[in-house]
Structure formats: C-alpha cells, structure tokens
Design a protein around this motif. Sequence first.
Motif, PDB file in Angstrom:
ATOM      1  N   SER A 194       0.821  -1.213   0.000  1.00 14.46           N
ATOM      2  CA  SER A 194       0.000   0.000   0.000  1.00 14.46           C
ATOM      3  C   SER A 194       0.856   1.264   0.000  1.00 14.46           C
ATOM      4  O   SER A 194       0.333   2.379  -0.015  1.00 14.46           O
ATOM      5  CB  SER A 194      -0.921   0.010   1.220  1.00 14.46           C
ATOM      6  OG  SER A 194      -0.174   0.008   2.419  1.00 14.46           O
ATOM      7  N   THR A 212      -9.092  -9.337  -3.825  1.00 21.19           N
ATOM      8  CA  THR A 212      -9.165  -9.105  -2.376  1.00 21.19           C
ATOM      9  C   THR A 212      -8.053  -8.195  -1.872  1.00 21.19           C
ATOM     10  O   THR A 212      -8.303  -7.092  -1.382  1.00 21.19           O
ATOM     11  CB  THR A 212      -9.117 -10.451  -1.627  1.00 21.19           C
ATOM     12  OG1 THR A 212      -7.933 -11.172  -2.000  1.00 21.19           O
ATOM     13  CG2 THR A 212     -10.347 -11.274  -1.950  1.00 21.19           C
ATOM     14  N   THR A 213      -6.802  -8.635  -2.001  1.00 20.02           N
ATOM     15  CA  THR A 213      -5.682  -7.886  -1.422  1.00 20.02           C
ATOM     16  C   THR A 213      -5.395  -6.590  -2.161  1.00 20.02           C
ATOM     17  O   THR A 213      -5.221  -5.536  -1.535  1.00 20.02           O
ATOM     18  CB  THR A 213      -4.414  -8.761  -1.413  1.00 20.02           C
ATOM     19  OG1 THR A 213      -4.684  -9.973  -0.714  1.00 20.02           O
ATOM     20  CG2 THR A 213      -3.269  -8.034  -0.731  1.00 20.02           C
ATOM     21  N   THR A 228      -7.451  -3.453  -1.349  1.00 20.20           N
ATOM     22  CA  THR A 228      -7.189  -2.877  -0.029  1.00 20.20           C
ATOM     23  C   THR A 228      -5.934  -2.020  -0.061  1.00 20.20           C
ATOM     24  O   THR A 228      -5.865  -0.983   0.607  1.00 20.20           O
ATOM     25  CB  THR A 228      -7.041  -3.983   1.033  1.00 20.20           C
ATOM     26  OG1 THR A 228      -5.908  -4.806   0.721  1.00 20.20           O
ATOM     27  CG2 THR A 228      -8.284  -4.844   1.094  1.00 20.20           C
ATOM     28  N   GLU A 251      -6.993   1.316  -1.859  1.00 19.23           N
ATOM     29  CA  GLU A 251      -7.835   2.164  -1.020  1.00 19.23           C
ATOM     30  C   GLU A 251      -7.028   2.791   0.117  1.00 19.23           C
ATOM     31  O   GLU A 251      -7.217   3.960   0.456  1.00 19.23           O
ATOM     32  CB  GLU A 251      -9.009   1.356  -0.462  1.00 19.23           C
ATOM     33  CG  GLU A 251     -10.061   1.008  -1.504  1.00 19.23           C
ATOM     34  CD  GLU A 251     -10.592   2.239  -2.219  1.00 19.23           C
ATOM     35  OE1 GLU A 251     -10.901   3.240  -1.535  1.00 19.23           O
ATOM     36  OE2 GLU A 251     -10.690   2.207  -3.456  1.00 19.23           O
ATOM     37  N   LYS A 252      -6.147   2.017   0.708  1.00 18.93           N
ATOM     38  CA  LYS A 252      -5.312   2.538   1.794  1.00 18.93           C
ATOM     39  C   LYS A 252      -4.392   3.654   1.283  1.00 18.93           C
ATOM     40  O   LYS A 252      -4.247   4.701   1.919  1.00 18.93           O
ATOM     41  CB  LYS A 252      -4.474   1.422   2.409  1.00 18.93           C
ATOM     42  CG  LYS A 252      -3.687   1.827   3.666  1.00 18.93           C
ATOM     43  CD  LYS A 252      -3.031   0.602   4.293  1.00 18.93           C
ATOM     44  CE  LYS A 252      -2.381   0.951   5.630  1.00 18.93           C
ATOM     45  NZ  LYS A 252      -1.248   1.874   5.478  1.00 18.93           N
TER      46      LYS A 252
END
Length: 498
Positions: free
Chosen positions: A180, A480-481, A484, A487-488
């Motif tokens: 991220s 899935t991963t 995230t 978005e982070k």
Amino acid sequence: MLKKLAEAIRRKPIIGWGIFAVVMVLVFMLGLLAASITERRAEIATLYNNKKIEITGINTNSEEWGINYPREYDTWKKTKEMDFRSKHLGNMPEDVLESRPEMVVLWAGYAFSRDYSAPRGHMYTIEDVTHTLRTGTPDHEHKDMQPSTCWACKSPDVPRMMHEVGIENFYKASWSQFGSEIVNPVGCADCHDPKTMNLTITRPALIEAFERQGKDITKATPQEMRSLVCAQCHVEYFFKGDGKYLTFPWDGGMTVESMEEYYDNANYTDWVHHLSKAPMLKAQHPDYEIFLLGPHAQRGLSCADCHMPYMSEGGIKYSNHQVMSPLKNVSSTCQTCHRDSEENLKNYVYQYQDKALEIRNRIEVELAKAHVMAKAAWDNGADEAKMKESLKLIRQAQWRWDFAVASHGASFHAPVETQRILAHSLDRTLQAQLELQKVLFTLGVADVKMPDISTKSKAQEYIGLDMKKLREDKDKWIKTTLPTWIEKAKSEGKLAMN
C-alpha cells in the motif's frame, strides 16, 4: 582592393548605396537574432526560475512536478501508449512464453516459468509487477515468494520508504508488506533533484557498486548521468544474503564472464533447476553493461540521446520523456546523427536483430534438450560426480543466453558482443549435451525421448505447474488484497494517479 572599390563607388554611387543596403539588412537580421535569443532566454528563465509550486523532499506525485514542467510531464504520460510495434517487439503487450515455449523449460522451478511478458512503458511498472503470476501468490509454505527488494526499480515510492524505514529493513521485508506504499509508477522523483532538477541517483545499489570499484559517482559528468540514472535499474543485480540486499555484481568488471566469476566465487545460485538440478543463474536486464560495450557508448552517446531525444517548442528545448524504442521516431533519434533514409536505418537494426535471434532460437531448443537429458540421467541413477561437468556447462550456457536475451535491445546496443555471448552459449549447450550423452551411455540409456513442449501450456504441464490453481489464486488475490492496498494508499494521499 579597397582603392578600386572606392573608385568604383565614386564613379557609380549606386554601388555604394547597394552596399549600404546590404549592411543595413545584415544589421537588422542580427538584431532580430539577438532579440530572439534574449526572448528565448527570458522564456526559459521564467519557466524554470519562477516555478508555480515548490517541490521538496521525495515527492512521488509526478502530477505535481508536471505543474512546473508541463512539457516533460506530457511526454512522460505517453509512456502509457501501446501503439508501436517494430519487427521484433515494441511497446505492446506480448506473452513471450506463448511465442517461445522452450523458455518455460529453461526456467523450470523458477517463477519466470509461470509468466514472462514483454516490457511496456514506465507507466505500467506498478501494474505489471502486481498482476504478474510471479508475485502476490504464496508458495507451498504460505509465504511471499518474493522479497520487498522486488519493488526496488518500480516506483519513486521506493527511495521514500528506504528513507522512512532504512535501506536494509526495506530489502528484508516481504513483498506484500509495502504493497500500500509502493503505488506510483516510475516518475520524476526517480531521476531528478526537486530543487535543481539536476539528474541524481536515488537508488543506493548503484552508488555502492561504484564505491566497491573505487569510483565516486558524484564526479560523473552530466552526459554520463544521462545513462547512470537509467543504470539504477536497467542492470544485472541479485538479492544478497538472507536480507535480500540489492547488489550489482560488478566488483570484478561488467562483462558476462566477470560477473559469472563473481557469482562462482560467492557460490551463489538463484535457483536449482527443477529438471536438470543444475545450480542456475537468472540474468535480470543488463542493459547498461552491454550498452557500454557497443559503438554508441564508445562514441560518447548516452541512453537519453536515443531514448529521450530533445524536442523544441517555442523557445524551449526539452527531453522527450516517453522513454521507448528509438525506432518509434527515427527522425528525432537516428537521423540526428546518421544521414540515411528511415527505411535503411531501420533495416540496419533489423539485420543486427535477425542475426542474433537466429542464434538465440537455436540455443533455446538445444538448451531445453540439455535439461531434459539431464533429467533422464538422474532418473536412471546418475550421481553427482557423474553429473558435475554437465551441470556446470548448463549453468554457463544458460547464464550467457539469459544475459543476452534479458537485456533490452542488446542485439543493437552491442551487436558484436551480443553475438559473441550467444555463440559461447550455444557452444556450452552442445558441450553439455555431449557430456550428458557420455553419462547416459554409462547408464545404459541409448535414447532420450523429448517431450511435447510446442506450446506454453504443454511446457508448463510438463514441468509440473498447475496453472489453473495459480491463476485462481492470483485472481483471488487481485480481487481481495490489491483493492485494499489501493484504497489505503488513496486514503493516505499517497496514490497520485489511478
């Protein structure tokens, strides 16, 4: 002479008026030239001294750099384009394993046998490394297959994270740990000092490689820097020790032989081949090293001279940051030095490439055979003593093949050196086959049946890859991963572009 001219003017005054008119026109033209130069200097000064925003620290947002340098930024955005195809590759997507399935066998037991695509523009560095089957999916022990070092050349977020957590801590982390954080593609901060816009080295591995050779990279000339910023990434490297510390194997030199000696002395192996059990080396992309051995580098040209040609707009001269093949725009690259037609210049390149690829294609077929022959020897009871010489030759042959083919543009950058390397690879490949035939003869094996590896899927099935499971795992990870991470990064204001 002057007396004759004066006499002529006295007799015919019109001659004097003619000379006077010519002089006045010349003075007027010189005045226009001086005014143009002054105007252009003023325009440049306004552009580069009166910046619209102040960029400080490690700013990974190339959009903000673009506010001050819109021309360079606009050309950098064009690295997203995929509209060019040369005779061999271009900037379009291409599944290399599909077109050359022998490579699957050559990399059996290594992640490249899963997925290997032709390189695209800098805008895709993050997308391609996150979507490839080589990353983002765990191994049988449910651990990341790759360390964080794999991010090293993909983003200006890398030097930022190195500054925040430390170089060693960055390298030894798992690849997913900074997912991220490493979110922006290769951009302005990778190569430029934000205050002066001078070219700068942001990756410690290059600086450290120079230091170990007793060289001071800070003394490099501006022209040398126009290649060295590329050499931060477009080089051969490996992950050293348990900490996976990014290291360039240049201590003894930059030739294929000197780097092989470095690895041999360090008893280093990238992986053990799944079929032949040979201790293998994987070349990355030794573009800089091979370029140095070619005619253009030896005549003082830099990478940027051909891959980032100068452009002019009004009074501004700037570099085209759409880094790609010079064949995309021959008039701005090759023809600035070579007075020949575009068709001829392209054909010269194709001739170099065709000759090198002729040898390359033969190597891939024969080297795949060598791995299969070695597997047959093991299956029929060979021991390490009998296999030692064969495996050594396989390691040497594949290292040379990979060194030549993994380098982007090697057959043009240094055509003589590239063909020399490939010739030595073919020689060692055939020597390995001869040694294996001797081993097989002692084991009572008269013939080795070659498998059907005519397609990527058949080759992957032969080496034992469950591609359906790998793709399912990857698709699940992407759904899935990966969201995230995105978005982070967005919520923390670290993602500059979608």
